[in-house]
Design an enzyme around this catalytic site. Structure first.
Site, PDB file in Angstrom:
ATOM      1  CE  LYS A   7      -3.185   2.651   2.783  1.00 49.31           C
ATOM      2  NZ  LYS A   7      -3.554   2.914   4.182  1.00 49.31           N
ATOM      3  N   GLY A  26      -7.753   9.165  10.511  1.00 55.84           N
ATOM      4  CA  GLY A  26      -7.965   9.266  11.943  1.00 55.84           C
ATOM      5  C   GLY A  26      -9.038  10.236  12.388  1.00 55.84           C
ATOM      6  CB  ALA A  33      -8.220   7.732   5.274  1.00 53.77           C
ATOM      7  N   GLY A  34     -10.841   7.874   7.218  1.00 55.24           N
ATOM      8  CA  GLY A  34     -12.003   8.697   7.526  1.00 55.24           C
ATOM      9  C   GLY A  34     -13.224   7.918   7.978  1.00 55.24           C
ATOM     10  CB  THR A  46      -8.711   5.665  13.415  1.00 50.25           C
ATOM     11  OG1 THR A  46      -7.456   5.985  12.802  1.00 50.25           O
ATOM     12  CG2 THR A  46      -8.913   6.524  14.634  1.00 50.25           C
TER      13      THR A  46
END
Lengths: 259, 259, 259, 259
Positions: A100, A161, A187-188, A210
């Site tokens: 990645k 995060g 992400a998010g 996260t």
């Protein structure tokens, strides 16, 4: 649709699960194997820095079951060249040929550098890596990633995060519409409803870290995400009825008592 | 949390499933038993009009398994008095003592009449019914429903059949915060992500009809909703990490290659 | 804050108005001067193709007052090289040295090519143009535009002509936070409330075309946008009170009648 | 449309401004006359408690210009009877015959009691008051307010003082569609863009208090709201072009350089 037909295939490998997870931010690494189990994730990402085969201390790889696909990431790389070096190092250390790409030089929002990411993707794809690039959602950059040989495209929903969900919904929807590679939202994503929404609009998978790692109960939260990803995918395949501006009665309205 | 502790109890009955479904709008009633199976719903609502025990034609009850809880609704009632008559009729016809109150005189948006709903709830609760009133989300009306003896409160997310999701999110959130009865979001839920979101903010259950009945594949969509309701509930219990404005790295950022 | 201090300065020129407008899509060019008047816009963009000084037919320039700043755009350009050629042509034709770079090769969503846009910006800025690049909101690309010598950055709120508003709100907010150039939201703004929102989060200006040109009454809509841009800017400067989760009484609550 | 035709008429009085303001929460009452001036508001609401004609201390009325319409509110009333008493007291004290009904017994969210509000409206309208009831947006309650003789209906956008904007957008839109009285959005409006949005969907006016009173610069913020309310109204009258899923070029796309 036949169940077999809905497998996600990346780099020639059939994946049972459309939930990818990360290994950062867990209060305690010992919980990771249980999260992998509860979430049924098969693709697990980790920063290469945490993979230290010579260390006497614990190694993140000790916590990842053998049947998972390792997806080392190049976090820490600030340009294409560093990302390429980290990727090669990962392979040399026995982490396989999935990578990645994360190229980040912005310390406040951790937003990726699409241009450097494209460069690294091109180099590594030619070397035989299965490249999954993390990117800021942008149609033309995604097209360049396709040309560069990416195996999938990983646009962000919101900064890493933040748990803010699909803030870039409209741009991701366009990638899904126009790009002929799996779109994996990375992400998010902060809640199972966010993950379900990504799948409902046609994402191929989501990567969550996260939201699971910082949950009160990460193992249970891992399971929650697993279920919501399945739900979203299943709904996408089932096809939605239309959204309407006026009400439509589910039950007959009038004249009942007058019959 | 012990699994047993998270049962939803309404009218003294422990419910395994937090997804309630409706039986209207299906293109073909024969699919209903399969939807009940795939969705694992245990509480099934139907308009009393469709329950005709003397009819030679097919009866909606023929399609509902015996172990389900029947939740006849008073759709067609335009005021409290009509709702009360329908409820009593339902009981007399053997549909049990659960009743979903719907009092609607608005034909365009099918919005409920909170005031008449409170009146009907009070009468029927005193007669021993387990009353689940459908309502326009409004804190003071919900408090009156509590006083009137409701077993749960069913605020709408959006008008019936619109599939618009939690348009009344903020008002529902307040009901969940302030009302000491199960809050069951009814109407408007169009996608599994909507259902997950309702559960994530603390709803006790959701009722879904149109979104399943008008899906391309209602059986699969039923399962999708079942999974997303579980996901949302599980996440709510696991507790969420915080939402942030700035990024938080999951992976270590700097100095990796310089070590 | 002193009123004088809130001028927007681009390319050394003080602009009275933070609303830029476009000249495409109007049902009738004759309405354009009235829209410019009602909207108080001082910066007017037009596709160079419509500027044909030798034509016997009407020329778009005929409709733009002399005291406006012309912002010819490179629409039609599919790469940096074409954009550069169009920009030079515009200058040669007497349109001045302001240029809005549009490099688009996607015909469905008309999304810009950030990479080619950066290249064109660099070339034209060196040649002395005041370069305003239209871009897909992406922090690292915006940083490159700064380095390339852009005079402002013009991220899209949503695809051109969709009227969908600030779909990329979160990414634009980050550009405003991190980029030390005026951020001008371009594309997607469909209503005065969208324009006000852009200004409230700190945009320096907005460019509106479709929403005005396709309104029932373009002249009145031009004025509406003018007011809302001013309103949003003024509010941004005034500073907002906090958003709260619980109510705060504006009026004293209790004991009034018992005094 | 002729400018004259767009006057808002309430209680037989033509109002020049569609922005109503409140007088609570200002850090310093002396700023109120300047806010009234900058906002061009003509209808000013105040809690009756602050109107003390016999007090030696300053009186809120001292700060309101004579050409404004006083809209005393019944804040502090917990039921219809108390609201009626406060309204009569207001009239007796010379505050005129306009009254904003607020009946609130919920101290956390300050949500109104629709049922008691309807009762008070009915009594006061019969006594000749111009009654403007603050309400939780609910179609059937709004219909009852019409029957009770209200002069306008004031649904909340979000709880008082939260600045959260039009959280109840969908329900307000339905009131605007179905109720044949001016709909004035009251409470929750935190930014000029929120006010513009309310007007764009067809609200007749908005009432703003907290957002102005707690701004860094209340006078400038008052003007910002004034402009945005005008902008939203003007846009509503101008009529919007359609929202689209795909891009629509404002400028000609192809073949330009090949001509």
């Amino acid at each position: 649709m036949c169940k077999q037909m809905d497998k996600l295939v990346i780099g020639g490998i059939e994946l049972d699960s459309r939930l990818f997870i990360g290994t950062g931010k867990f209060p305690n690494k010992k919980v990771i194997p249980n999260v992998i189990k509860s979430s049924k994730a098969k693709v697990i990402t980790m920063a290469l820095r945490r993979v230290d085969l010579n260390s006497k201390e614990e190694n993140i790889l000790d916590y990842i079951p053998k049947d998972c696909i390792l997806l080392p990431n190049t976090s820490g790389a600030r340009n294409a060249e560093e990302a390429v070096r980290i990727a090669r190092l990962a392979k040399a250390m026995g982490c396989g040929n999935w990578i990645k790409i994360e190229v980040i030089s912005d310390n406040k929002y951790l937003l990726p550098d699409n241009f450097e990411t494209i460069k690294a993707t091109e180099i590594l794809a030619k070397e035989g890596f299965i490249v999954l690039p993390y990117m800021s959602p942008d149609l033309m950059a995604a097209k360049s990633l396709v040309s560069a040989g990416a195996a999938a495209v990983m646009p962000l929903g919101a900064p890493i995060g933040t748990n803010k969900g699909l803030q870039t919904r409209e741009l991701i929807r366009i990638l899904i519409d126009e790009i002929d590679l799996p779109i994996i939202v990375d992400a998010g994503i902060g809640k199972p409803s966010h993950a379900a929404e990504a799948m409902e609009i046609g994402a191929a998978a989501v990567l969550v870290n996260t939201a699971i790692a910082t949950a009160g109960d990460p193992v249970k939260m891992g399971k929650a995400f697993s279920l919501s990803v399945k739900a979203g995918r299943m709904a996408y395949i089932s096809k939605f009825g239309p959204e309407k501006n006026y009400a439509q009665a589910s039950s007959p309205l009038t004249g009942f008592l007058n019959m």
